[in-house]
Structure formats: structure tokens, C-alpha cells
Design a protein around this motif. Sequence first.
Motif, PDB file in Angstrom:
ATOM      1  N   GLN A  70       0.812  -1.212   0.000  1.00 14.07           N
ATOM      2  CA  GLN A  70       0.000   0.000   0.000  1.00 14.07           C
ATOM      3  C   GLN A  70       0.853   1.273   0.000  1.00 14.07           C
ATOM      4  O   GLN A  70       0.365   2.341  -0.373  1.00 14.07           O
ATOM      5  CB  GLN A  70      -0.926   0.010   1.213  1.00 14.07           C
ATOM      6  CG  GLN A  70      -1.897  -1.158   1.258  1.00 14.07           C
ATOM      7  CD  GLN A  70      -2.827  -1.086   2.458  1.00 14.07           C
ATOM      8  OE1 GLN A  70      -3.383  -0.021   2.755  1.00 14.07           O
ATOM      9  NE2 GLN A  70      -2.991  -2.189   3.163  1.00 14.07           N
ATOM     10  N   VAL A  71       2.101   1.175   0.460  1.00 13.17           N
ATOM     11  CA  VAL A  71       2.955   2.370   0.505  1.00 13.17           C
ATOM     12  C   VAL A  71       4.045   2.313  -0.551  1.00 13.17           C
ATOM     13  O   VAL A  71       4.886   3.214  -0.620  1.00 13.17           O
ATOM     14  CB  VAL A  71       3.586   2.522   1.906  1.00 13.17           C
ATOM     15  CG1 VAL A  71       2.515   2.778   2.949  1.00 13.17           C
ATOM     16  CG2 VAL A  71       4.412   1.305   2.283  1.00 13.17           C
ATOM     17  N   THR A 168       2.168   6.763  -2.560  1.00 10.63           N
ATOM     18  CA  THR A 168       1.542   7.290  -1.351  1.00 10.63           C
ATOM     19  C   THR A 168       2.576   8.063  -0.531  1.00 10.63           C
ATOM     20  O   THR A 168       3.650   7.552  -0.214  1.00 10.63           O
ATOM     21  CB  THR A 168       0.971   6.138  -0.507  1.00 10.63           C
ATOM     22  OG1 THR A 168      -0.031   5.451  -1.271  1.00 10.63           O
ATOM     23  CG2 THR A 168       0.358   6.670   0.771  1.00 10.63           C
ATOM     24  N   SER A 171      -0.425   8.095   4.530  1.00  9.88           N
ATOM     25  CA  SER A 171      -1.665   7.336   4.715  1.00  9.88           C
ATOM     26  C   SER A 171      -1.562   6.606   6.045  1.00  9.88           C
ATOM     27  O   SER A 171      -0.852   5.607   6.161  1.00  9.88           O
ATOM     28  CB  SER A 171      -1.886   6.347   3.568  1.00  9.88           C
ATOM     29  OG  SER A 171      -3.030   5.555   3.830  1.00  9.88           O
ATOM     30  N   ARG A 345      -5.420  11.279   3.042  1.00 13.58           N
ATOM     31  CA  ARG A 345      -4.441  10.475   2.312  1.00 13.58           C
ATOM     32  C   ARG A 345      -3.870  11.346   1.208  1.00 13.58           C
ATOM     33  O   ARG A 345      -4.612  11.935   0.411  1.00 13.58           O
ATOM     34  CB  ARG A 345      -5.079   9.227   1.724  1.00 13.58           C
ATOM     35  CG  ARG A 345      -4.102   8.357   0.922  1.00 13.58           C
ATOM     36  CD  ARG A 345      -4.806   7.122   0.374  1.00 13.58           C
ATOM     37  NE  ARG A 345      -3.886   6.270  -0.356  1.00 13.58           N
ATOM     38  CZ  ARG A 345      -3.606   6.373  -1.645  1.00 13.58           C
ATOM     39  NH1 ARG A 345      -4.183   7.340  -2.361  1.00 13.58           N
ATOM     40  NH2 ARG A 345      -2.760   5.557  -2.224  1.00 13.58           N
ATOM     41  N   SER A 347      -1.064  11.565  -1.968  1.00 15.53           N
ATOM     42  CA  SER A 347      -0.248  10.776  -2.885  1.00 15.53           C
ATOM     43  C   SER A 347       0.178  11.645  -4.055  1.00 15.53           C
ATOM     44  O   SER A 347      -0.475  12.652  -4.377  1.00 15.53           O
ATOM     45  CB  SER A 347      -1.028   9.555  -3.389  1.00 15.53           C
ATOM     46  OG  SER A 347      -2.183   9.966  -4.097  1.00 15.53           O
TER      47      SER A 347
END
Length: 535
Positions: A70-71, A168, A171, A345, A347
Motif C-alpha cells: 500500500q505504501v 503514497t 496514509s 491520504r 499521494s
Amino acid sequence: MSRWKIIGLLLLLAPGVGAQPLLEPKPSEQPVVLTLEEAIQIALVQNRALQRARLDVENAGAQVREAWGQVLPQVNLSADYTRNLKSPNPFAGSSAGSLFNSLGFVDWLAYNERARTDDDPDTEPISFGEFVDRQQQALQDAGIRLRTGDNPFAVDNRFTAGITVEQTLFSKTAFAAIKGAEILKEINRRGATRQEQLLIDQVRRAFYGALLAQEQVRVMAQSVERTRETLQETIRRVAQGVAPQFQRLSAEVELANLETQLIQAQNQAAQALDQFKLLLGIPIEQPVRLRGTLTVTDPGRYHQVALDDAVALALERRPDLEQLRLQVKLREVDRELAKAARYPRLSAFASFSYIGNVPDYRTIMLSDPNDPFKFSQRTNDFFSSDYWNPSVNVGLRLTWTIFSGFQTSARVQQRQIAVKQAELQYLEQLEQVRLEVLQAMRDLEAARKRLVSQERNVERAELNYEHARIRLREGVASPLEEREASQQLDQSRLNYLQAVYDYLAAQSAFEAAVGLIASPGQEDRITLTLRNESR
């Protein structure tokens, strides 16, 4: 035991390459001789329940990698093709169409202006109709036929291909998910370690149980053999007229009963061995012989253990307690994950795309800038730069849920309740461990006392049977007295074997309760150094 021997045993039990799957190992016709240590090592490899626990650890590792994803940068490639069968005119119904119709007047006005201002007397301004006729004639002379249609903006083929990279920057949800996945992996690892400990305890008990069943068969076989000898002696005495007939009949009945008990003991021994093989994860059809004896080398190993010291050791070494403590942390992370929905969040993204608008008819008309009545044509290829254009974009993206209808606060409250439940479960398990240790110590002490008592009882029974045999040979005792002494000896030996098994099983259960069990090669089975022993 050699490591190569264990490898050889596993290869013997495992299937051939390309023959059968691991779940259905091919049995060997040769019997496998196993010691307790060898059985434990095979079980740690072949046992299905332990394999599932280890797969949970692997699955947790995959979840950790998924959470980290996710990162990490997200790269997406997209491409599409569109065939326009019928395209609407974007200017239909508006006054913009008259603008394009008047563009021909611009060329006519420019031509007349040049004709008036140049110094050539042969050039004179002409009417618009003549201008259009001369252009049409020039196109016809050049062999150019203009493509006509109801929509001059329609393009037959549209191609789009692009790549997008998104990273990202912030988050809180992703960071909490990574932390939770790491804790879950450790929870599963602790669970697998505890599963190993319990499996070793189960293998020990099954091994001792199979040995006990085999020893019971041996004792029963000896009893049958002695009863046969007694029967022969009784038959001789009856034939001599020194013993009544009922003694022979009684001996025959007793022999038949003992033979029936022997058959039952043999069946129980076979069933115990099958259960042992099932626990090890080897085929039931595989012949197995056990190498070992039911003996207790140190019956006082844990005799002086204090309850508080045993409980303290269990709290330190029991993986399932650490597993529950980590469960509390996991619930706390889950609560933080719910709270993370309140944060934005951020990004960064970058995209590159290539767009192609390619018509089926790719012939274009070229006009001479100095002569409006001179034309030529050219046909472009499919990948002409006139049809293909790149597009590059970079930017930042911020998403933030300002209001979710109180859903976030409700989820946080639920996670808080889950934390409290996990804490209560951990405290409950602490008391359960204390109770398990206490019961294991009581069982171990009771088994030790029975062992000592039965050991002395076997010595007395053996001495009593020997005296009965001597008295029978001297004629001062009857075969009935000798059989009674034999039965007492057999029962004493069976009781002693049961006491040995009970002690070994209780000792293994105590070690499992305090977490002293370790895999072979790393087995410590610590002899506790206790404060009350040093006093």
C-alpha cells in the motif's frame, strides 16, 4: 541419532517424484524401526495439523508483503482502441457551423486583395463564384477528390495507451495495516511454536501408550505360557490320582480366558500403533516397530518444584500466552486503523499516455501558399506524427473524508470493546495456565507415588510367585495356589507398567504445561534450579 538417518526415514515415507502427492505417501514394505526421538522428528515434518499451522505463518508473511504494497509505488498500464462507426457533429444545432462555411470567403478576399495591390496588370479581382469554380477546376486537374461527409470532425480509429505511477506520501491507514500484519505474523508464529510443543507431548504419550500396549501383550503371553505349564502339571497330578478332576477343568477354563484376553490385548496394541502412525502422518499400511522401553530414569526430577516457580516459568516460556498478549496489541492496532479513517491520504502521481486519432482515409490536400489554384496531395502512413500525440501529467492527490455519518466513531467504539475483550481473554488464560500447571504437578506427584508403590509391589509379587512354585514342586501347595500367585504377579506387572506410563505421560504433560518442551536438537528439558532446593 544421525541426521542422515532421519532424512532416510523421511525419504522412505515420502512418495516418489511424480508418483503420488505428499498427502498420500507411498508405504514401504520394509518395517520402519523408530525411537522416540526419531518419531518426534518425523511428526514435526509430516504431521498435518502442524503443517497447517506453518502454512498460517506463511500466509501471514504474504499478508505483511501485501500491507507494504500500500505504501510502495503503484504502476498501472492501460490501453484501449475505439472504432467510431457514427460520430455526432459537435457543432450541430449551433451557429458555429456558419463560421466554417465562411472560411472560403477569407481565401477569396485574400486573393482579391493581392490582385489589387500587386503591380501585375493581368491580375484583377474576381467574383466569389469564379474563385470557387477555378479552385474546383484546379482540384480536378490535380486529380484530387475531396472526402465529404456530414461530420468533418469524425475520426474512424482512436488509440490510447498510457502508464500511471502513484506513490503514497501519507496514509495512516496503510501504516497501521503494516503494523497489524507484522503482529499477525508473529501471532501465527507463536501459535505454530505452541503447536509443536503440544505435538511433541502427543507423540510422547502415543509412543509410551504403544509401548504399554506391547508390554501388556508380552505380560499376557507370559501368563498364558505359565498357565499352560500349570495345566500340564495338573493333568499329570490328576492322572496320578493326587488331584481332583475339577482342578484340571478349572485350569483349562482359566487358560481359555487368558488366551481371549491375549487376543484383545494384541488388538489394542495394533490399534495403539495405528493411532501413533496417524499422529506422525505416515501411512497406516506402513509397518512400524518401536524401539524403546517403559522405564523411568529420574522419578524425582520435578519433585521439589514449587508452584510459583513453575507458574513463573510457564509465563515466560508458553508461546500461547505471548500469542494472546499480541492479540491485545493487534486489537489496539485495529482500533488505530479505524481511527485512521479520520486522516487524509496524500499521494503523488505521474502519467504518460500516447493518443492516436487515425482516420481510414489518410490522403490530405496541399495548397500552394502563393497560388490558391494550385493543389497537390499526400498520403500519410498509419503512424504519422499528424495522428499520434503524447501526453504527460504530474500532480498531487489529496482525499479526506470530512464526515461519514458517525460511522468512524462507531467503528472505533467497536474496536475499543474488542481490545477490552482481548485483555479479559488474556487475564483468563493466565488463570487457566496457573490451573493447568497446578493440575499437572498434582498428576505428576500422584503418578510418582503410584510408581514407587507398584515397583515395591512387583518385587513382593515376584517373591510370592517364586515361593508358590517351590512349594508346588515340594508338594506342599496345590496348583490353584500357584495359579493365584501367578495371577497376582501378572496383575502387579500390568499395574506397574500402567504406573510407568502414567508417570511418563504426567511428566510430559507437566513439561508441556510449563513450556519446557523443545524440538529435538534444541531440547532443553531444563532441570529447574529452585530456591527451595538451595535452602
